[in-house]
Write a protein that holds these residues in place. Structure first.
Motif, PDB file in Angstrom:
ATOM      1  N   LEU A  38      -4.546   3.764   7.270  1.00 15.28           N
ATOM      2  CA  LEU A  38      -5.016   2.399   7.027  1.00 15.28           C
ATOM      3  C   LEU A  38      -4.045   1.374   7.613  1.00 15.28           C
TER       4      LEU A  38
ATOM      5  N   VAL B 152      -4.627  -2.283  -1.505  1.00 11.10           N
ATOM      6  CA  VAL B 152      -5.699  -1.591  -0.775  1.00 11.10           C
ATOM      7  C   VAL B 152      -6.994  -2.393  -0.869  1.00 11.10           C
TER       8      VAL B 152
ATOM      9  N   ILE C  28       0.838  -1.208   0.000  1.00 13.65           N
ATOM     10  CA  ILE C  28       0.000   0.000   0.000  1.00 13.65           C
ATOM     11  C   ILE C  28       0.868   1.251   0.000  1.00 13.65           C
TER      12      ILE C  28
ATOM     13  N   ARG D  69     -15.689   4.786   5.994  1.00 12.11           N
ATOM     14  CA  ARG D  69     -14.530   4.050   5.521  1.00 12.11           C
ATOM     15  C   ARG D  69     -13.457   4.981   4.967  1.00 12.11           C
ATOM     16  N   ARG D  70     -12.209   4.480   4.988  1.00  7.65           N
ATOM     17  CA  ARG D  70     -11.075   5.251   4.495  1.00  7.65           C
ATOM     18  C   ARG D  70     -10.575   4.725   3.143  1.00  7.65           C
ATOM     19  N   LYS D  71     -10.905   3.480   2.821  1.00  8.74           N
ATOM     20  CA  LYS D  71     -10.373   2.859   1.613  1.00  8.74           C
ATOM     21  C   LYS D  71     -10.752   3.572   0.307  1.00  8.74           C
TER      22      LYS D  71
ATOM     23  N   ALA E 193      -8.162   6.102  -0.644  1.00  7.08           N
ATOM     24  CA  ALA E 193      -6.902   5.458  -1.021  1.00  7.08           C
ATOM     25  C   ALA E 193      -6.991   4.851  -2.415  1.00  7.08           C
ATOM     26  N   LEU E 194      -8.116   4.245  -2.740  1.00  2.65           N
ATOM     27  CA  LEU E 194      -8.307   3.656  -4.067  1.00  2.65           C
ATOM     28  C   LEU E 194      -8.359   4.739  -5.148  1.00  2.65           C
TER      29      LEU E 194
ATOM     30  N   GLU F 176     -10.198  -3.510   6.163  1.00  4.08           N
ATOM     31  CA  GLU F 176     -10.231  -2.249   6.904  1.00  4.08           C
ATOM     32  C   GLU F 176     -10.874  -2.462   8.262  1.00  4.08           C
TER      33      GLU F 176
END
Length: 429
Positions: A358, A419, A247, A305-307, A310-311, A424
């Motif tokens: 993350l 990721v 990541i 969510r945080r993903k 990031a994506l 998560e």
């Protein structure tokens, strides 16, 4: 858990002090470690003389990579120490080591004076720097995260990204200043040493600042074998360590190519003036300094969510790298180069803090410092520290300056996949 108040007894004033102190010293250590990259071409001429300038540069960036190869060892030892004894104690231990390594490089006589001893001393200095910074960054991020409330983690952790960007900005700015006020001969002879001497300020500043910090106790000690946090990490969290390293690769490789390698790339590969090269790195570093706090605010406002962030950032970076580098390669003025480097750096800066968070939240507190430090050290050892060497070697082999873009695209796609695969953790943990 009440998410509106700091945990472990840190009030807002003490929390601000903690963030400033931790970020300041982490930034200074990163400056000492990475300024080598800005002057790799000149260091290569001084300590690794060769008939072919690209060969000299290749040896210099290979030495730059030595510091990264030693980082996992520093991460294991210092990170484990932080999980067993405390975060502050581990951070304090890195300062003297970093100062010693920087001093070796700053004062080492050139190859012309002492022969083969010169590159050996420089390599030793890089090894000391790598050992120290290997544990510093993961432990510092853990310390800041654990001291604050869950609802402000994005903002708190983002300042670690700011410190890295500020370190790059300081290094690039010094490079731009030195290239504008010094003759090329003086800069190549002794002027490149000035940033290393400036970096030695880390020792008195770091000792003073961290002596006044309060230790934040580890949040979760249930079920921990206090003597072997590293064994628990390897036994139960090996997959998480691997995914965490992948990541972070999505931001590490672009940073080390677009920011740190760009002066060497533009001057030696594209034959552009050194002034434009350092202006490009300065702009990129500025993006890495001013955007992370905005990203931190966005992270804390994400509903659950945080993903997704990031994506989004890793995906967009992968898509834009090739056309951006194509514009840089075909540029006949500074503007396209500055625009391209700034665009990639802005995307990386937007996703850097969420990537760190993350990773931090993926590990339980009892192995968080070691898990974060080791995964980050593996990331920079395998991908960051080797990026300049790999790209230089591929360009030398193929004669294609676009090789740098293809390598960056591959690393960003791997980061995107990692990721997706990472589980998560709930925000309340």
């Amino acid at each position: 858990m009440n998410q509106e108040h700091p945990i472990d007894g840190f009030d807002r004033r003490e929390l601000r002090k903690l963030v400033v102190a931790t970020s300041l010293v982490s930034g200074l250590e990163t400056f000492d470690f990475t300024v080598f990259a800005f002057f790799a071409a000149m260091i290569g001429d001084q300590f690794f003389p060769a008939e072919d300038p690209m060969t000299s540069l290749l040896l210099a960036v290979g030495t730059f990579g030595v510091g990264f190869l030693i980082r996992p060892l520093g991460a294991m030892m210092i990170g484990t120490y932080a999980d067993r004894v405390g975060r502050r104690a581990a951070m304090t231990a890195t300062i003297t080591l970093m100062g010693a390594g920087t001093a070796l490089i700053a004062i080492c006589p050139p190859f012309a004076m002492i022969g083969v001893a010169a590159p050996l001393i420089v390599i030793s200095g890089r090894a000391l720097q790598g050992f120290a910074v290997g544990g510093e960054l993961g432990v510092a991020a853990t310390y800041v995260m654990e001291a604050g409330p869950v609802s402000r983690r994005g903002r708190l952790v983002s300042w670690q990204s700011v410190s890295q960007g500020a370190a790059a900005l300081l290094g690039a700015s010094l490079g731009a200043l030195l290239t504008s006020v010094m003759s090329p001969a003086d800069l190549a002879s002794w002027g490149w040493r000035v940033p290393f001497l400036v970096g030695l300020l880390i020792v008195p500043v770091g000792i003073y600042v961290r002596r006044h910090l309060r230790e934040a106790p580890v949040l979760d000690t249930k079920g921990r074998d206090a003597a072997t946090p590293l064994a628990e990490l390897c036994r139960e969290h090996g997959r998480t360590v691997l995914l965490a390293a992948l990541i972070r690769m999505g931001s590490t490789v672009p940073v080390y190519i677009v920011v740190y390698y760009m002066p060497s790339y533009l001057t030696r590969v594209m034959h552009m003036p050194a002034t434009i090269a350092f202006q490009s790195s300065t702009l990129s570093a500025l993006m890495l300094t001013i955007i992370p706090p905005l990203s931190g605010l966005l992270i804390d406002r994400l509903p659950r969510r945080r993903k997704p962030l990031a994506l989004f950032t890793s995906g967009c970076t992968a898509l834009l790298i090739y056309p951006t580098f194509l514009m840089i390669v075909r540029a006949d003025s500074a503007l396209p180069i500055l625009f391209g480097a700034g665009l990639i750096s802005a995307l990386v800066a937007l996703g850097a803090a969420v990537g760190i968070l993350l990773v931090l939240e993926a590990f339980p507190a009892r192995v968080r410092a070691s898990g974060t430090a080791i995964s980050h050290a593996l990331n920079v050892a395998l991908f960051g520290g080797t990026a300049q060497f790999i790209v230089t070697g591929i360009i030398k082999l193929t004669g294609d300056p676009m090789s740098a873009a293809w390598y960056m695209v591959l690393t960003c796609l791997l980061s995107f996949s990692a990721v997706v695969l990472l589980k998560e953790q709930p925000r309340e943990t």
